[in-house]
Scaffold this active site. Structure first.
Site, PDB file in Angstrom:
ATOM      1  N   LEU A 155      10.004  22.978  17.550  1.00  0.00           N
ATOM      2  CA  LEU A 155       8.913  22.212  16.943  1.00  0.00           C
ATOM      3  C   LEU A 155       9.100  20.716  17.167  1.00  0.00           C
ATOM      4  O   LEU A 155      10.214  20.242  17.354  1.00  0.00           O
ATOM      5  CB  LEU A 155       8.805  22.516  15.448  1.00  0.00           C
ATOM      6  CG  LEU A 155       9.986  22.199  14.521  1.00  0.00           C
ATOM      7  CD1 LEU A 155      10.112  20.731  14.196  1.00  0.00           C
ATOM      8  CD2 LEU A 155       9.836  22.987  13.232  1.00  0.00           C
ATOM      9  N   ILE A 161       5.444  11.246  30.374  1.00  0.00           N
ATOM     10  CA  ILE A 161       5.661  10.196  31.379  1.00  0.00           C
ATOM     11  C   ILE A 161       5.049   8.875  30.909  1.00  0.00           C
ATOM     12  O   ILE A 161       4.649   8.053  31.722  1.00  0.00           O
ATOM     13  CB  ILE A 161       5.138  10.594  32.788  1.00  0.00           C
ATOM     14  CG1 ILE A 161       3.647  10.939  32.752  1.00  0.00           C
ATOM     15  CG2 ILE A 161       5.961  11.737  33.374  1.00  0.00           C
ATOM     16  CD1 ILE A 161       3.014  11.017  34.155  1.00  0.00           C
ATOM     17  N   CYS A 213      16.821  14.222  17.464  1.00  0.00           N
ATOM     18  CA  CYS A 213      17.112  15.284  18.426  1.00  0.00           C
ATOM     19  C   CYS A 213      17.489  14.787  19.815  1.00  0.00           C
ATOM     20  O   CYS A 213      18.625  14.996  20.239  1.00  0.00           O
ATOM     21  CB  CYS A 213      15.922  16.228  18.517  1.00  0.00           C
ATOM     22  SG  CYS A 213      15.677  17.168  16.997  1.00  0.00           S
TER      23      CYS A 213
HETATM   24  P1  NAD Z   1      17.815  17.586   8.257  1.00  0.00           P
HETATM   25  O1  NAD Z   1      18.914  16.616   8.198  1.00  0.00           O
HETATM   26  O2  NAD Z   1      16.406  17.129   8.017  1.00  0.00           O
HETATM   27  O3  NAD Z   1      18.091  18.802   7.265  1.00  0.00           O
HETATM   28  C1  NAD Z   1      19.312  19.474   7.149  1.00  0.00           C
HETATM   29  C2  NAD Z   1      19.438  19.952   5.722  1.00  0.00           C
HETATM   30  O4  NAD Z   1      20.584  20.795   5.614  1.00  0.00           O
HETATM   31  C3  NAD Z   1      19.633  18.830   4.700  1.00  0.00           C
HETATM   32  O5  NAD Z   1      18.646  18.924   3.695  1.00  0.00           O
HETATM   33  C4  NAD Z   1      21.031  19.074   4.141  1.00  0.00           C
HETATM   34  O6  NAD Z   1      21.164  18.712   2.783  1.00  0.00           O
HETATM   35  C5  NAD Z   1      21.161  20.571   4.340  1.00  0.00           C
HETATM   36  N1  NAD Z   1      22.540  21.068   4.324  1.00  0.00           N
HETATM   37  C6  NAD Z   1      23.648  20.546   4.916  1.00  0.00           C
HETATM   38  N2  NAD Z   1      24.715  21.313   4.660  1.00  0.00           N
HETATM   39  C7  NAD Z   1      24.298  22.360   3.909  1.00  0.00           C
HETATM   40  C8  NAD Z   1      24.921  23.478   3.322  1.00  0.00           C
HETATM   41  N3  NAD Z   1      26.234  23.694   3.475  1.00  0.00           N
HETATM   42  N4  NAD Z   1      24.175  24.348   2.616  1.00  0.00           N
HETATM   43  C9  NAD Z   1      22.853  24.122   2.449  1.00  0.00           C
HETATM   44  N5  NAD Z   1      22.196  23.074   2.964  1.00  0.00           N
HETATM   45  C10 NAD Z   1      22.906  22.191   3.685  1.00  0.00           C
HETATM   46  O7  NAD Z   1      17.924  18.245   9.708  1.00  0.00           O
HETATM   47  P2  NAD Z   1      16.730  18.836  10.621  1.00  0.00           P
HETATM   48  O8  NAD Z   1      16.025  17.703  11.289  1.00  0.00           O
HETATM   49  O9  NAD Z   1      15.960  19.832   9.844  1.00  0.00           O
HETATM   50  O10 NAD Z   1      17.589  19.572  11.750  1.00  0.00           O
HETATM   51  C11 NAD Z   1      18.310  20.768  11.483  1.00  0.00           C
HETATM   52  C12 NAD Z   1      18.749  21.352  12.817  1.00  0.00           C
HETATM   53  O11 NAD Z   1      17.599  21.701  13.599  1.00  0.00           O
HETATM   54  C13 NAD Z   1      19.559  20.401  13.683  1.00  0.00           C
HETATM   55  O12 NAD Z   1      20.505  21.137  14.410  1.00  0.00           O
HETATM   56  C14 NAD Z   1      18.518  19.815  14.627  1.00  0.00           C
HETATM   57  O13 NAD Z   1      19.068  19.390  15.849  1.00  0.00           O
HETATM   58  C15 NAD Z   1      17.625  21.016  14.855  1.00  0.00           C
HETATM   59  N6  NAD Z   1      16.245  20.695  15.232  1.00  0.00           N
HETATM   60  C16 NAD Z   1      15.595  19.663  14.637  1.00  0.00           C
HETATM   61  C17 NAD Z   1      14.282  19.388  15.002  1.00  0.00           C
HETATM   62  C18 NAD Z   1      13.544  18.236  14.383  1.00  0.00           C
HETATM   63  O14 NAD Z   1      12.490  17.876  14.923  1.00  0.00           O
HETATM   64  N7  NAD Z   1      14.009  17.654  13.287  1.00  0.00           N
HETATM   65  C19 NAD Z   1      13.639  20.172  15.960  1.00  0.00           C
HETATM   66  C20 NAD Z   1      14.326  21.246  16.518  1.00  0.00           C
HETATM   67  C21 NAD Z   1      15.631  21.499  16.153  1.00  0.00           C
END
Ligand code: NAD
Length: 445
Positions: free
Chosen positions: A157, A257, A267
């Site tokens: 996403l 581009i 990310c």
């Molecule tokens: P984020 O920082 O917004 O959210 C992560 C959440 O995990 C936080 O609310 C944090 O408190 C929680 N957390 C941490 N440790 C925890 C635990 N032990 N138990 C329960 N909750 C816990 O991160 P995000 O942007 O949602 O990204 C999450 C993953 O998805 C990453 O690996 C990121 O690379 C990937 N990703 C993100 C996007 C994006 O657009 N943000 C898109 C694709 C993939």
């Protein structure tokens, strides 16, 4: 199906809300208890178009729940998604502390078969490490008869269109080795691709690599175009003409581009660094990825360079209006945003900055260094025109739609001087010249 989503950030919350919308029973878990309490009160911690009504409606319909109790959520679920953060470590590698920590917690409470899905972006081999972390805890408990499958299901996403992307994905990548888990994943995702099957099954390691390769490809396109734009600046060519000329080639296409002042967010920068790390760890010097990363780091300084070329290195006594703090439009996310670098450089050179963003003001107030505000260097405006009062120039950093057609006449009257640094090539240089502005774009001659 009963689902548990561990980690309720951008990805976890959107994933949870969208599965709930499809009728599943979803419990989102997070260690941030304030966030959970707020969500239970209907306070959504992030800005994402369409997310708030989706969450509120599914909470009201009792399909979506928020909890701090991982054990209860995991024990009740058939499928557990791990969607916690994987921030960059000191050496650029993805820090798997949260992911493996959650895996261990799952291992400590697992009682019957479940599918454990890594949705976080994780390096090749992580599914095996998740499995090992769970197995270790099961062995410690003396539990030998609980079957489980670990599946890699990276998320594609885009922030700013996250709900739309999740509901109508281009593809759903599922790395899975067992038939049982493959069937569960198909059942879960089939509603998101009713018109034609968009689920691509592969091995877990293939899926993990697919996510990094995908983000790296997009970042490569951006950095490539930024390099072309910088060259256009030097040789007197309009990069917009070049963009149209090359985008028309169907092998190249128009997406990703657009030249600008660099990519940011949570990310691309971290995923490129993580892939560079994986590459080096495996004895391969990633020359292309290095260049993509370096171009982007340098690109974040391009606007500042243009500003000091115009005003000189000492900016004491000057005030700059800044439009856009989020790393891109449609989100309040300011992680690794190019605006941060520009503000830091402007303040460092003695200037003051008045910034405005449609959604990211609260995040800026929360996350920018307190000293930026304390010294009166940075102030946040309530609307885009308030950020222009008696400023020496405007820098546009994020291409929010309301910045596209501003009232140029009014702007000229508010600004001390009609100077625009356009970090996203939003304006036509000729039009701006006719409007009486001094205009600096990225690669616009
Ligand atoms: P984020 O920082 O917004 O959210 C992560 C959440 O995990 C936080 O609310 C944090 O408190 C929680 N957390 C941490 N440790 C925890 C635990 N032990 N138990 C329960 N909750 C816990 O991160 P995000 O942007 O949602 O990204 C999450 C993953 O998805 C990453 O690996 C990121 O690379 C990937 N990703 C993100 C996007 C994006 O657009 N943000 C898109 C694709 C993939």
């Amino acid at each position: 199906m009963k689902l548990a989503i561990i980690g309720t950030g951008y990805v976890g919350l959107v994933t949870g809300a969208c599965f709930a919308e499809m009728g599943h029973h979803v419990t989102c878990v997070d260690i941030d208890q304030t966030k959970m309490a707020n969500l239970r009160q209907g306070v959504i911690p992030i800005y994402e178009p369409g997310l708030k009504p989706l969450v509120l409606n599914n909470v009201e319909q009792q399909r979506l729940f928020f909890s701090g109790d991982l054990v209860e959520a995991v024990q009740a679920a058939e499928v557990v998604f791990i969607a916690v953060g994987t921030p960059p470590g000191e050496d650029g590698s993805a820090d798997l502390g949260h992911v493996l920590g959650v895996a261990a917690e799952i291992g400590r409470c697992l009682q019957e078969y479940k599918v454990i899905v890594t949705k976080s972006t994780v390096p090749v081999g992580t599914a095996d490490r998740v499995r090992a972390a769970i197995d270790r805890e099961l062995a410690r408990r003396g539990v030998v008869d609980v079957a489980l499958d670990v599946v890699s299901n990276p998320e594609f996403l885009k922030e700013g269109a996250a709900v739309e992307d999740f509901m109508k994905p281009d593809r759903i990548v599922v790395g899975v080795d067992s038939d049982r888990a493959r069937q569960v994943m198909r059942d879960l995702y089939k509603d998101f691709c009713r018109n034609h099957d968009r689920i691509i099954f592969m091995g877990a390691r293939d899926a993990e690599m697919t996510k990094y390769a995908s983000n790296s490809m997009l970042a490569t396109k951006i950095s490539f175009m930024n390099e072309v734009a910088n060259l256009c600046d030097r040789v007197g060519v309009d990069v917009e003409k070049v963009r149209l000329g090359i985008g028309a080639d169907s092998r190249i296409g128009y997406s990703f581009i657009y030249p600008g002042c660099g990519y940011g967010g949570s990310c691309f920068p971290k995923d490129i660094r993580a892939l560079i790390h994986t590459s080096r760890e495996n004895g391969l010097e990633p020359t292309l990825l290095n260049a993509v990363h370096q171009r982007n780091e340098a690109q974040k300084y391009v606007l500042f360079q243009k500003i000091i070329d115009r005003f000189g290195k000492d900016l004491h006594g000057l005030v700059f209006g800044l439009w856009g703090l989020a790393f891109k439009p449609g989100t309040d996310d300011i992680r690794e945003a190019p605006a941060r670098v520009l503000i830091q450089e402007l303040l460092g050179a003695g200037a003051r900055v008045v910034a405005y963003d449609p959604e990211a003001l609260a995040a800026a107030r929360r996350e920018f260094p307190a000293e930026w505000f304390a010294a009166g260097g940075l102030t946040l405006a309530r609307n885009q025109y308030e950020a222009l009062d008696q400023v020496d120039a405007l820098a546009l950093v994020t291409e929010w739609k309301p910045f596209r057609h501003p009232d140029f006449n009014a702007m000229k009257n508010m600004m001390k001087a009609p100077v625009i640094f356009d970090g996203r090539n939003q304006y036509d240089p000729e039009t701006l010249k006719d409007e009486g502005f001094e205009y600096f774009g990225i690669g616009r001659r």
